[in-house]
Design a protein around this motif. Structure first.
Motif, mmCIF file in Angstrom:
data_model
loop_
_atom_site.group_PDB
_atom_site.id
_atom_site.type_symbol
_atom_site.label_atom_id
_atom_site.label_comp_id
_atom_site.label_asym_id
_atom_site.label_seq_id
_atom_site.Cartn_x
_atom_site.Cartn_y
_atom_site.Cartn_z
ATOM 1 N N CYS A 137 0.833 -1.209 0.000
ATOM 2 C CA CYS A 137 0.000 0.000 0.000
ATOM 3 C C CYS A 137 0.863 1.254 0.000
ATOM 4 O O CYS A 137 0.507 2.256 -0.611
ATOM 5 C CB CYS A 137 -1.018 -0.001 1.144
ATOM 6 N N VAL A 138 2.025 1.184 0.651
ATOM 7 C CA VAL A 138 2.914 2.341 0.599
ATOM 8 C C VAL A 138 3.453 2.523 -0.818
ATOM 9 O O VAL A 138 3.503 3.640 -1.342
ATOM 10 C CB VAL A 138 4.063 2.210 1.624
ATOM 11 N N LEU A 139 3.819 1.420 -1.458
ATOM 12 C CA LEU A 139 4.344 1.506 -2.822
ATOM 13 C C LEU A 139 3.303 2.092 -3.779
ATOM 14 O O LEU A 139 3.555 3.057 -4.507
ATOM 15 C CB LEU A 139 4.776 0.121 -3.302
ATOM 16 N N ILE A 140 2.103 1.520 -3.741
ATOM 17 C CA ILE A 140 1.036 2.009 -4.616
ATOM 18 C C ILE A 140 0.681 3.447 -4.262
ATOM 19 O O ILE A 140 0.448 4.285 -5.133
ATOM 20 C CB ILE A 140 -0.201 1.085 -4.523
ATOM 21 N N GLY A 141 0.680 3.728 -2.960
ATOM 22 C CA GLY A 141 0.403 5.088 -2.503
ATOM 23 C C GLY A 141 1.451 6.074 -3.001
ATOM 24 O O GLY A 141 1.121 7.191 -3.398
ATOM 25 N N LEU A 142 2.710 5.651 -3.000
ATOM 26 C CA LEU A 142 3.783 6.535 -3.471
ATOM 27 C C LEU A 142 3.571 6.928 -4.923
ATOM 28 O O LEU A 142 3.665 8.104 -5.279
ATOM 29 C CB LEU A 142 5.140 5.835 -3.340
ATOM 30 N N LEU A 143 3.258 5.932 -5.753
ATOM 31 C CA LEU A 143 3.058 6.218 -7.175
ATOM 32 C C LEU A 143 1.950 7.244 -7.363
ATOM 33 O O LEU A 143 2.124 8.274 -8.017
ATOM 34 C CB LEU A 143 2.710 4.936 -7.940
ATOM 35 N N SER B 290 0.378 9.232 -5.135
ATOM 36 C CA SER B 290 0.482 10.514 -4.438
ATOM 37 C C SER B 290 1.503 11.413 -5.119
ATOM 38 O O SER B 290 1.359 12.632 -5.133
ATOM 39 C CB SER B 290 0.870 10.290 -2.985
ATOM 40 N N TYR B 291 2.533 10.810 -5.701
ATOM 41 C CA TYR B 291 3.541 11.610 -6.405
ATOM 42 C C TYR B 291 2.882 12.388 -7.539
ATOM 43 O O TYR B 291 3.060 13.602 -7.682
ATOM 44 C CB TYR B 291 4.634 10.683 -6.944
ATOM 45 N N VAL B 292 2.094 11.674 -8.331
ATOM 46 C CA VAL B 292 1.406 12.317 -9.438
ATOM 47 C C VAL B 292 0.428 13.383 -8.932
ATOM 48 O O VAL B 292 0.341 14.478 -9.473
ATOM 49 C CB VAL B 292 0.673 11.254 -10.280
ATOM 50 N N LEU B 293 -0.284 13.048 -7.846
ATOM 51 C CA LEU B 293 -1.269 13.992 -7.315
ATOM 52 C C LEU B 293 -0.604 15.234 -6.725
ATOM 53 O O LEU B 293 -1.193 16.316 -6.726
ATOM 54 C CB LEU B 293 -2.130 13.312 -6.250
ATOM 55 N N ALA B 294 0.609 15.081 -6.238
ATOM 56 C CA ALA B 294 1.282 16.232 -5.633
ATOM 57 C C ALA B 294 1.986 17.086 -6.677
ATOM 58 O O ALA B 294 2.148 18.281 -6.495
ATOM 59 C CB ALA B 294 2.286 15.766 -4.583
ATOM 60 N N LEU C 6 -0.752 13.348 9.211
ATOM 61 C CA LEU C 6 -2.198 13.521 9.273
ATOM 62 C C LEU C 6 -2.576 14.989 9.230
ATOM 63 O O LEU C 6 -3.544 15.375 8.594
ATOM 64 C CB LEU C 6 -2.755 12.872 10.541
ATOM 65 N N VAL C 7 -1.786 15.812 9.910
ATOM 66 C CA VAL C 7 -2.084 17.243 9.902
ATOM 67 C C VAL C 7 -1.959 17.784 8.481
ATOM 68 O O VAL C 7 -2.777 18.559 8.017
ATOM 69 C CB VAL C 7 -1.161 18.013 10.872
ATOM 70 N N ASN C 8 -0.928 17.311 7.768
ATOM 71 C CA ASN C 8 -0.729 17.792 6.399
ATOM 72 C C ASN C 8 -1.751 17.241 5.428
ATOM 73 O O ASN C 8 -2.337 17.945 4.630
ATOM 74 C CB ASN C 8 0.663 17.413 5.897
ATOM 75 N N GLY C 9 -1.905 15.942 5.451
ATOM 76 C CA GLY C 9 -2.757 15.313 4.460
ATOM 77 C C GLY C 9 -4.180 15.162 4.953
ATOM 78 O O GLY C 9 -5.103 15.090 4.160
ATOM 79 N N ALA C 10 -4.334 15.112 6.260
ATOM 80 C CA ALA C 10 -5.636 15.041 6.909
ATOM 81 C C ALA C 10 -6.581 14.009 6.320
ATOM 82 O O ALA C 10 -7.460 14.319 5.531
ATOM 83 C CB ALA C 10 -6.301 16.406 6.923
ATOM 84 N N LEU D 212 -5.835 0.337 2.874
ATOM 85 C CA LEU D 212 -4.919 1.415 3.252
ATOM 86 C C LEU D 212 -4.462 2.298 2.101
ATOM 87 O O LEU D 212 -3.788 3.298 2.333
ATOM 88 C CB LEU D 212 -3.716 0.822 3.980
ATOM 89 N N ILE D 213 -4.803 1.930 0.873
ATOM 90 C CA ILE D 213 -4.357 2.757 -0.263
ATOM 91 C C ILE D 213 -4.824 4.214 -0.126
ATOM 92 O O ILE D 213 -4.029 5.134 -0.294
ATOM 93 C CB ILE D 213 -4.803 2.142 -1.613
ATOM 94 N N PRO D 214 -6.102 4.453 0.202
ATOM 95 C CA PRO D 214 -6.517 5.857 0.318
ATOM 96 C C PRO D 214 -5.722 6.616 1.373
ATOM 97 O O PRO D 214 -5.232 7.728 1.118
ATOM 98 C CB PRO D 214 -7.996 5.753 0.726
ATOM 99 N N TYR D 215 -5.562 6.029 2.543
ATOM 100 C CA TYR D 215 -4.805 6.692 3.597
ATOM 101 C C TYR D 215 -3.383 7.008 3.133
ATOM 102 O O TYR D 215 -2.897 8.119 3.283
ATOM 103 C CB TYR D 215 -4.779 5.818 4.863
ATOM 104 N N CYS D 216 -2.705 5.989 2.569
ATOM 105 C CA CYS D 216 -1.315 6.184 2.140
ATOM 106 C C CYS D 216 -1.219 7.259 1.071
ATOM 107 O O CYS D 216 -0.354 8.130 1.122
ATOM 108 C CB CYS D 216 -0.734 4.882 1.594
ATOM 109 N N THR D 217 -2.105 7.186 0.081
ATOM 110 C CA THR D 217 -2.036 8.142 -1.012
ATOM 111 C C THR D 217 -2.166 9.567 -0.494
ATOM 112 O O THR D 217 -1.376 10.445 -0.840
ATOM 113 C CB THR D 217 -3.160 7.863 -2.032
ATOM 114 N N ILE D 218 -3.150 9.793 0.352
ATOM 115 C CA ILE D 218 -3.410 11.160 0.788
ATOM 116 C C ILE D 218 -2.324 11.656 1.738
ATOM 117 O O ILE D 218 -1.876 12.799 1.644
ATOM 118 C CB ILE D 218 -4.822 11.257 1.398
ATOM 119 N N THR D 219 -1.874 10.794 2.641
ATOM 120 C CA THR D 219 -0.826 11.219 3.569
ATOM 121 C C THR D 219 0.485 11.482 2.837
ATOM 122 O O THR D 219 1.150 12.494 3.062
ATOM 123 C CB THR D 219 -0.578 10.142 4.637
#
Lengths: 280, 305
Positions: A88-94, A96-100, A273-277, A153-160
């Motif tokens: 989930c961290v790996l998928i989240g990294l991919l 979230s990187y694009v989203l950021a 959490l404060v940042n990505g909430a 956990l993908i949503p949490y990881c992506t957003i955080t």
């Protein structure tokens, strides 16, 4: 300090009292579990209860490892949690990187897509998921839990993780790209090291969520050789005669790794959490 | 690292890159979260139970009608309000107080923070089991402590979980205990971001502690407070593990929240249709909160820090 001496002293005393009483309240249930795990059944059933094991025995631990195959459950929990949190961290990294880093059409829709998952009651899809999983022949498999936990956990990881990426100056990866790294290489070689504390905290938070998960595990795992720790504990609770000693020994084993990880990672988890909430 | 020319066809390449990176997460969540949830919504209008799986029929709004006649569900509505309202209130107030106490550095602060974080790391399920025992009327330590303090007599121990008067408050106390660390850590993290200059300037102007609190502290961390609170409401609303392990709704359905009743309909009664109907109602309520949530996040972005 311009505060008057007496007033300041009073404040300090109140502060110490409040902090210490709260600490006691927080720690008592843990202490209770811990000391019970070293008691004999007879000692446990006493009223008034005793606050120290007398005699002090290791029997409860010995029993759950010998009779309950707890070693196996620990291995199952470790492998499921490790694989799922890594994925989930790996998928989240991919994602979230694009989203950021990019502006594109539908970006806010993707974010909504992830945020809404946090509001859907998890039990709503349970029956449909159950049918799906039995149709795929995925009952009683640890792989099933790995997939479900990753998804959970993908949503949490992506957003955080997006919050952590946002803190990295763009200049850094631009420099990396001039250096000849392609985007993905720049992500893993240049940016990842910078946000590594945040990423590891996200990993640990995810690990603990998987480690603690109960209901999917109960639903999809019936064969005892595939039990994770929470399923094993649940089966101890369901028995007519609850064996508190064994139960607390199992609970202590299941609590120690999560506490260790959280104590270490709490600061980063909070800032993430404060940042990505997202959710707690 | 070899250097190579980087003037690729930007437009199409970039779009493809974005899609590729988002794809794994999107597909998995769509397949394993959204698809079952949407299917779950349709079950709310079917007689979908463990026993009718092979012969499922559309029954319109009958599940909803049945639910609103179900005594335990009706009791769960005010319970849910109390569960969310009281849990949130006490978690917030106690958490905020502690965060303020932890603002100034002192010897051992890190250790203290680490220790009070413990409840956050364990599951509601385990907390339920532990409190079930602490509350136990015949051999639980809480009764013993109250007896030692002279608040309860040994002949009449308190049935924290069996006495209808105490059951729901006891469940809520356990939940408050569970949720305080989250607020402490979140608010503390937010407080670290408030610039010391503001306080120094206020000191020069002779502002009191209370004035500083309301004019500097609160406005500076307002967006975090709004977000944390709303997220927490959703989280508390949706959590049922603690109740499942602590009482599973007993005595006589008095400690169910809407969500734990839904879980109970699945786990004990195998009535997926009715459970889904409850789920649809929950989503409707959540959607209202979502509206607040979106408003709050937009507000934060405009605030822009």
């Amino acid at each position: 300090m311009k505060k008057s001496g007496a007033k300041h002293t009073v404040y300090l005393i109140v502060k110490v009292i409040v902090l210490l009483s709260f600490l006691t309240v927080v720690l008592f249930p843990f202490y209770w579990l811990f000391q019970t795990s070293f008691k004999t059944p007879r000692d446990i059933a006493q009223f008034p209860p005793t606050y120290l094991p007398n005699p002090f025995v290791w029997d409860n631990y010995a029993t759950i490892f010998r009779m309950q195959n707890f070693g196996r459950y620990i291995m199952n929990s470790v492998s499921v949690s490790l694989v799922a949190s890594f994925m989930c961290v790996l998928i989240g990294l991919l994602g979230s990187y694009v989203l950021a880093r990019f502006d594109f059409k539908g970006k806010s829709k993707i974010l909504m897509f992830y945020l809404i998952t946090q509001m859907i009651p998890g039990f709503l899809g349970m029956a449909a998921l159950y049918t799906m999983i039995s149709k795929f022949g995925m009952m009683d498999k640890l792989t099933t839990l790995m997939i479900l936990y990753t998804v959970m956990l993908i949503p949490y990881c992506t957003i955080t993780l997006r919050g952590f990426f946002a803190q990295v100056p763009r200049a850094l990866e631009e420099a990396a790209q001039i250096d000849g790294c392609n985007r993905v290489a720049a992500l893993f070689r240049v940016i990842l090291p910078v946000i590594l504390p945040g990423v590891s905290a996200t990993f640990m938070f995810s690990f603990v969520q998987c480690w603690n998960e109960v209901f999917s595990a109960i639903m999809y795992i019936n064969r005892s050789s595939s039990y994770t720790i929470p399923v094993a504990l649940n089966s101890l609770v369901l028995k007519y005669d609850v064996k508190w000693g064994e139960l607390s020994a199992g609970a202590v084993i299941s609590i120690v790794p999560s506490i260790g990880m959280f104590a270490f990672a709490q600061k980063y988890i909070a800032s993430g959490l404060v940042n990505g909430a997202v959710k707690g | 690292m070899k250097s190579q020319p980087i003037n690729k066809k930007k437009g199409l390449g970039q779009t493809r890159f974005i899609i590729l990176m988002l794809m794994p997460g999107f597909l998995l969540v769509a397949l394993f979260t959204y698809f079952p949830a949407i299917k779950g919504v349709t079950m709310a209008f079917q007689n979908y139970t463990l026993y009718t799986m092979r012969n499922v029929k559309w029954i319109g709004l009958k599940n909803f009608q049945a639910i609103f006649k179900n005594r335990e569900f009706l009791m769960a509505i005010p319970n849910t309000l109390r569960w969310v309202g009281f849990s949130l209130f006490f978690q917030f107030v106690i958490g905020f107080t502690l965060a303020l106490f932890l603002k100034a550095k002192f010897h051992g602060r890190g250790l203290y923070q680490g220790s009070i974080c413990f409840p956050w790391a364990i599951s509601g399920f385990l907390i339920g089991i532990t409190f079930k025992w602490i509350y136990n009327g015949s051999y639980g330590p809480l009764n013993d402590i109250l007896i030692r303090l002279g608040l309860v007599t040994r002949a009449n121990p308190v049935g924290f979980l069996s006495d209808p008067k105490f059951a729901m408050p006891s469940v809520i106390v356990a939940n408050v205990w569970y949720g305080i660390p989250f607020f402490v850590i979140m608010i503390q993290a937010a407080l670290q971001g408030v610039s010391e200059d503001l306080y120094e300037a206020a000191d020069i102007d002779g502002a009191s502690v209370v004035q500083k609190f309301f004019n500097i502290t609160i406005p500076s961390i307002r967006s975090v407070l709004i977000l944390t609170t709303l997220l927490r409401v959703i989280w508390i609303f949706n959590s049922a593990e603690l109740i499942y392990a602590l009482t599973d709704g007993n005595p006589a359905g008095r400690t169910h929240t809407v969500t734990s009743k839904m879980l109970n309909l699945i786990m004990s009664e195998g009535d997926y249709g009715k459970a889904s109907a409850v789920g649809v109602i929950i989503i409707a309520v959540m959607a209202t909160f979502a509206a607040f949530y979106i408003a709050a996040t937009k507000f934060e972005q405009e605030d822009g820090d």
